[in-house]
Design a protein around this motif. Structure first.
Motif, PDB file in Angstrom:
ATOM      1  N   THR A  41       0.852  -1.186   0.000  1.00  0.00           N
ATOM      2  CA  THR A  41       0.000   0.000   0.000  1.00  0.00           C
ATOM      3  C   THR A  41       0.891   1.241   0.000  1.00  0.00           C
ATOM      4  O   THR A  41       1.946   1.267   0.631  1.00  0.00           O
ATOM      5  N   ASP A  42       0.459   2.250  -0.727  1.00  0.00           N
ATOM      6  CA  ASP A  42       1.192   3.520  -0.775  1.00  0.00           C
ATOM      7  C   ASP A  42       1.185   4.147   0.622  1.00  0.00           C
ATOM      8  O   ASP A  42       0.134   4.519   1.138  1.00  0.00           O
ATOM      9  N   GLN A  45      -0.558   7.401   1.510  1.00  0.00           N
ATOM     10  CA  GLN A  45      -1.994   7.398   1.777  1.00  0.00           C
ATOM     11  C   GLN A  45      -2.271   7.273   3.273  1.00  0.00           C
ATOM     12  O   GLN A  45      -3.345   7.632   3.748  1.00  0.00           O
TER      13      GLN A  45
END
Length: 202
Positions: A41-42, A45
């Motif tokens: 996941t980024d 974010q």
């Protein structure tokens, strides 16, 4: 609670405090070179600042900035030994050290992790870092920790930043009190647990 961390980074100070308090938590490792979580996941974010630590609470609330997270955890756990109560001068002494570590030690030493830093700038940052560590060392004379005989959140933070010195090739041989401090703190069970969980032992 979940702590987003990177091994050996400043998030280690929060990790140590979590073990000291005994509060339940889980860990999620961040690859800071890619700014991704373990699930790819980024990380931006999760934290637009792109930095660890991040503490995620059960309701999804997220907190950033290590010293503030530590204040929260110590208060939540009711541990005035780690972070004295509001209104007590001892609390502000701990905060005073946290601020110095953040603004002077962390930022100066941390700059040396930048591979793009030119040789002359690297030399200047290294010299400045050693001088600042040398200023802290005698403050430990005659006491076990920064503010006395009680280990506090500030000590966890100092331990982490000083632990970078060997990797950054900083000569702290003249800082005998600081070296004794590192040995003393490194033997604490909570510190050992955090180091082991991050794969930093052995």
């Amino acid at each position: 609670m979940k702590l987003y961390y990177a091994p050996g980074a400043c998030s280690l100070a929060v990790h140590i405090v979590l073990h000291e308090t005994g509060l339940p938590f889980t860990l999620e490792r961040i690859d800071l070179s890619k700014h991704e979580t373990e699930q790819a996941t980024d990380f931006y974010q999760i934290n637009p600042k792109g930095a660890v630590p991040v503490l995620e609470l059960a309701d999804g609330t997220r907190m950033t900035e290590g010293p503030i997270i530590c204040h929260y955890l110590c208060d939540l756990a009711g541990r005035p030994d780690l972070m004295p109560e509001a209104g007590d001068m001892a609390r502000y002494r701990v905060m005073e050290w946290q601020n110095y570590i953040t603004s002077e030690l962390h930022k100066t030493a941390g700059a040396l992790f930048n591979p793009a830093l030119e040789a002359e700038a690297r030399k200047q940052f290294a010299n400045a870092a050693v001088k600042k560590f040398a200023l802290v060392s005698p403050q430990l004379r005659g006491k076990s920790y920064l503010t006395g005989e009680a280990f506090t959140a500030a000590d966890a933070y100092l331990f982490v930043i000083v632990s970078w010195a060997p990797y950054l090739k900083l000569d702290l041989s003249g800082c005998s009190e600081l070296q004794a401090f590192m040995q003393r703190v490194g033997e604490r069970p909570a510190v050992q647990a955090a180091l082991n969980a991050e794969g930093l032992l052995g």
